[in-house]
Design a protein around this motif. Structure first.
Motif, PDB file in Angstrom:
ATOM      1  N   ARG A 181       0.821  -1.214   0.000  1.00  0.00           N
ATOM      2  CA  ARG A 181       0.000   0.000   0.000  1.00  0.00           C
ATOM      3  C   ARG A 181       0.854   1.262   0.000  1.00  0.00           C
ATOM      4  O   ARG A 181       0.483   2.272  -0.587  1.00  0.00           O
ATOM      5  CB  ARG A 181      -0.946   0.015   1.204  1.00  0.00           C
ATOM      6  CG  ARG A 181      -2.276  -0.667   0.941  1.00  0.00           C
ATOM      7  CD  ARG A 181      -3.320  -0.241   1.953  1.00  0.00           C
ATOM      8  NE  ARG A 181      -2.842  -0.452   3.312  1.00  0.00           N
ATOM      9  CZ  ARG A 181      -2.969  -1.610   3.970  1.00  0.00           C
ATOM     10  NH1 ARG A 181      -3.550  -2.634   3.377  1.00  0.00           N
ATOM     11  NH2 ARG A 181      -2.504  -1.735   5.198  1.00  0.00           N
ATOM     12  N   GLU A 182       2.017   1.189   0.665  1.00  0.00           N
ATOM     13  CA  GLU A 182       2.906   2.351   0.670  1.00  0.00           C
ATOM     14  C   GLU A 182       3.349   2.710  -0.755  1.00  0.00           C
ATOM     15  O   GLU A 182       3.527   3.884  -1.090  1.00  0.00           O
ATOM     16  CB  GLU A 182       4.129   2.062   1.540  1.00  0.00           C
ATOM     17  CG  GLU A 182       5.113   3.227   1.591  1.00  0.00           C
ATOM     18  CD  GLU A 182       6.444   2.863   2.231  1.00  0.00           C
ATOM     19  OE1 GLU A 182       7.413   3.598   1.991  1.00  0.00           O
ATOM     20  OE2 GLU A 182       6.512   1.848   2.947  1.00  0.00           O
ATOM     21  N   ILE A 184       1.944   1.390  -3.951  1.00  0.00           N
ATOM     22  CA  ILE A 184       0.956   1.506  -5.048  1.00  0.00           C
ATOM     23  C   ILE A 184      -0.431   1.877  -4.538  1.00  0.00           C
ATOM     24  O   ILE A 184      -1.413   1.757  -5.270  1.00  0.00           O
ATOM     25  CB  ILE A 184       0.885   0.213  -5.897  1.00  0.00           C
ATOM     26  CG1 ILE A 184       0.457  -0.999  -5.055  1.00  0.00           C
ATOM     27  CG2 ILE A 184       2.218  -0.058  -6.598  1.00  0.00           C
ATOM     28  CD1 ILE A 184       0.104  -2.228  -5.896  1.00  0.00           C
ATOM     29  N   GLY A 185      -0.514   2.331  -3.293  1.00  0.00           N
ATOM     30  CA  GLY A 185      -1.812   2.743  -2.761  1.00  0.00           C
ATOM     31  C   GLY A 185      -2.758   1.566  -2.604  1.00  0.00           C
ATOM     32  O   GLY A 185      -2.344   0.457  -2.283  1.00  0.00           O
ATOM     33  N   THR A 186      -4.015   1.798  -2.876  1.00  0.00           N
ATOM     34  CA  THR A 186      -5.034   0.764  -2.671  1.00  0.00           C
ATOM     35  C   THR A 186      -5.291  -0.066  -3.928  1.00  0.00           C
ATOM     36  O   THR A 186      -6.234  -0.858  -3.959  1.00  0.00           O
ATOM     37  CB  THR A 186      -6.351   1.401  -2.208  1.00  0.00           C
ATOM     38  OG1 THR A 186      -6.780   2.369  -3.190  1.00  0.00           O
ATOM     39  CG2 THR A 186      -6.184   2.102  -0.865  1.00  0.00           C
ATOM     40  N   ARG A 187      -4.471   0.085  -4.939  1.00  0.00           N
ATOM     41  CA  ARG A 187      -4.656  -0.695  -6.168  1.00  0.00           C
ATOM     42  C   ARG A 187      -4.496  -2.180  -5.865  1.00  0.00           C
ATOM     43  O   ARG A 187      -3.566  -2.593  -5.178  1.00  0.00           O
ATOM     44  CB  ARG A 187      -3.634  -0.285  -7.225  1.00  0.00           C
ATOM     45  CG  ARG A 187      -3.799   1.133  -7.743  1.00  0.00           C
ATOM     46  CD  ARG A 187      -2.533   1.616  -8.421  1.00  0.00           C
ATOM     47  NE  ARG A 187      -2.201   0.808  -9.592  1.00  0.00           N
ATOM     48  CZ  ARG A 187      -1.006   0.848 -10.171  1.00  0.00           C
ATOM     49  NH1 ARG A 187      -0.032   1.596  -9.695  1.00  0.00           N
ATOM     50  NH2 ARG A 187      -0.783   0.106 -11.243  1.00  0.00           N
ATOM     51  N   SER A 188      -5.382  -2.993  -6.399  1.00  0.00           N
ATOM     52  CA  SER A 188      -5.286  -4.440  -6.229  1.00  0.00           C
ATOM     53  C   SER A 188      -4.258  -4.999  -7.204  1.00  0.00           C
ATOM     54  O   SER A 188      -4.244  -4.638  -8.382  1.00  0.00           O
ATOM     55  CB  SER A 188      -6.646  -5.087  -6.474  1.00  0.00           C
ATOM     56  OG  SER A 188      -6.543  -6.496  -6.396  1.00  0.00           O
ATOM     57  N   TYR A 189      -3.402  -5.882  -6.714  1.00  0.00           N
ATOM     58  CA  TYR A 189      -2.350  -6.442  -7.566  1.00  0.00           C
ATOM     59  C   TYR A 189      -2.420  -7.954  -7.675  1.00  0.00           C
ATOM     60  O   TYR A 189      -1.545  -8.579  -8.281  1.00  0.00           O
ATOM     61  CB  TYR A 189      -0.970  -6.017  -7.062  1.00  0.00           C
ATOM     62  CG  TYR A 189      -0.617  -6.480  -5.662  1.00  0.00           C
ATOM     63  CD1 TYR A 189       0.114  -7.650  -5.449  1.00  0.00           C
ATOM     64  CD2 TYR A 189      -1.005  -5.753  -4.543  1.00  0.00           C
ATOM     65  CE1 TYR A 189       0.444  -8.085  -4.172  1.00  0.00           C
ATOM     66  CE2 TYR A 189      -0.674  -6.168  -3.260  1.00  0.00           C
ATOM     67  CZ  TYR A 189       0.043  -7.325  -3.077  1.00  0.00           C
ATOM     68  OH  TYR A 189       0.369  -7.743  -1.810  1.00  0.00           O
ATOM     69  N   ASP A 207       4.313  -2.303 -11.431  1.00  0.00           N
ATOM     70  CA  ASP A 207       4.627  -1.037 -10.770  1.00  0.00           C
ATOM     71  C   ASP A 207       5.187  -1.270  -9.371  1.00  0.00           C
ATOM     72  O   ASP A 207       6.116  -0.568  -8.933  1.00  0.00           O
ATOM     73  CB  ASP A 207       3.365  -0.164 -10.685  1.00  0.00           C
ATOM     74  CG  ASP A 207       2.931   0.383 -12.042  1.00  0.00           C
ATOM     75  OD1 ASP A 207       3.730   0.296 -12.996  1.00  0.00           O
ATOM     76  OD2 ASP A 207       1.793   0.892 -12.135  1.00  0.00           O
ATOM     77  N   SER A 217      10.682   2.572  -1.013  1.00  0.00           N
ATOM     78  CA  SER A 217       9.918   2.469   0.229  1.00  0.00           C
ATOM     79  C   SER A 217      10.670   3.105   1.388  1.00  0.00           C
ATOM     80  O   SER A 217      11.882   3.324   1.329  1.00  0.00           O
ATOM     81  CB  SER A 217       9.596   1.009   0.559  1.00  0.00           C
ATOM     82  OG  SER A 217      10.702   0.398   1.216  1.00  0.00           O
TER      83      SER A 217
END
Length: 276
Positions: A181-182, A184-189, A207, A217
């Motif tokens: 999350r740090e 790519i945020g809340t994007r699902s991977y 990404d 990070s």
């Protein structure tokens, strides 16, 4: 004064855990080493049985592992249920329960509480953004604790702040979602469902890998991969291998921190998630 570089002779381990592993959905273990600020991925293993996980834990050290499963239960829950408040005694009590007993007990606890506050939380859940360790579905972390922690104890590994064991085999709690999350945020991977293994999730994995390899990070570490390793991690749509590598990086961070990076004051019943 900067901390000295961690020893390079200590193997690092990151584990994406499953409470019900099988050939199609195994436990994944990523092994690597840290030299300065660089973390090199050596190998990735798949463990289709819980007995394979137990065997991994018994491998001689020195190694430090970061494991994606909860090591403790919320103190609020334990007190409400009248369960033992000593960690080792609590884990023995918990291990003796069946999964059905765990589910029905936790369900009754939640049913008696108001909407919006059904679950009890550990102190680390807020800063880590993690699911409560009493949750039995989506994800079933309560069952992960039930399947994993007794095996950690049985194998005699050291659980800093919770349970003393072999200092050459150190096990710490990790959460890959915190690092993901740090970056790519809340994007699902990732997804285990084939229909949800979309191009958007593939791009998110790429990404995330780029950010890890560039050292973006707050852990201050840079992941070193071969081209083949990079491709394999990107192409694993389940995200399990990538999650194991995220745990590996959290283990690498821990070896460079005083006291493994755990808080100076940590609840010895609940435990703590690395870098939360």
């Amino acid at each position: 004064m900067p901390h000295p570089a961690p020893p390079t002779d200590r193997l690092l381990l990151g584990v994406d855990f499953s409470s019900a592993p099988r050939a199609a959905k195994p436990i994944v273990a990523a092994w690597g080493r840290r030299v300065g600020a660089v973390v090199r991925l050596d190998t990735i293993e798949t463990l289709p049985r819980l007995d394979d996980f137990s065997a991994l834990l018994r491998r001689p050290g020195p190694w430090v592992g970061a494991f994606d499963l909860p090591f403790g239960l919320p103190r609020e829950l334990v007190l409400a249920l009248g369960w033992p408040t000593d960690w080792a005694a609590l884990m023995r009590h918990y291990a003796a329960l069946s999964r059905e007993e765990i589910r029905s007990t936790f369900q009754a606890f939640c049913d008696a509480r108001p909407a919006g506050g059904k679950f009890a939380h550990r102190a680390c859940d807020g800063p880590a953004g993690s699911s409560p360790s009493m949750k039995w579905v989506n994800p079933p972390v309560a069952y992960m604790l039930h399947a994993g922690v007794p095996r950690l104890i049985e194998a005699g590994v050291d659980l800093p702040g919770l349970h003393a064991g072999d200092p050459a085999r150190v096990a710490l709690e990790a959460y890959p979602g915190l690092l993901a999350r740090e970056l790519i945020g809340t994007r699902s991977y990732k997804s285990d469902e084939h229909a949800k293994q979309t191009p958007e999730r593939l791009i998110a994995r790429k990404d995330l890998l780029a950010a890890l390899e560039q050292g973006r990070s707050r852990l201050g570490l840079r992941l070193k991969l071969s081209p083949a390793q990079h491709e394999a991690l990107a192409e694993d749509a389940s995200g399990d291998r990538l999650d194991a590598v995220l745990c590996l990086l959290q283990a690498a961070w821990a070896v460079g921190q005083p006291g493994w990076g755990l808080p100076a004051v940590m609840d010895p019943l609940e435990g703590w998630i690395l870098s939360a």
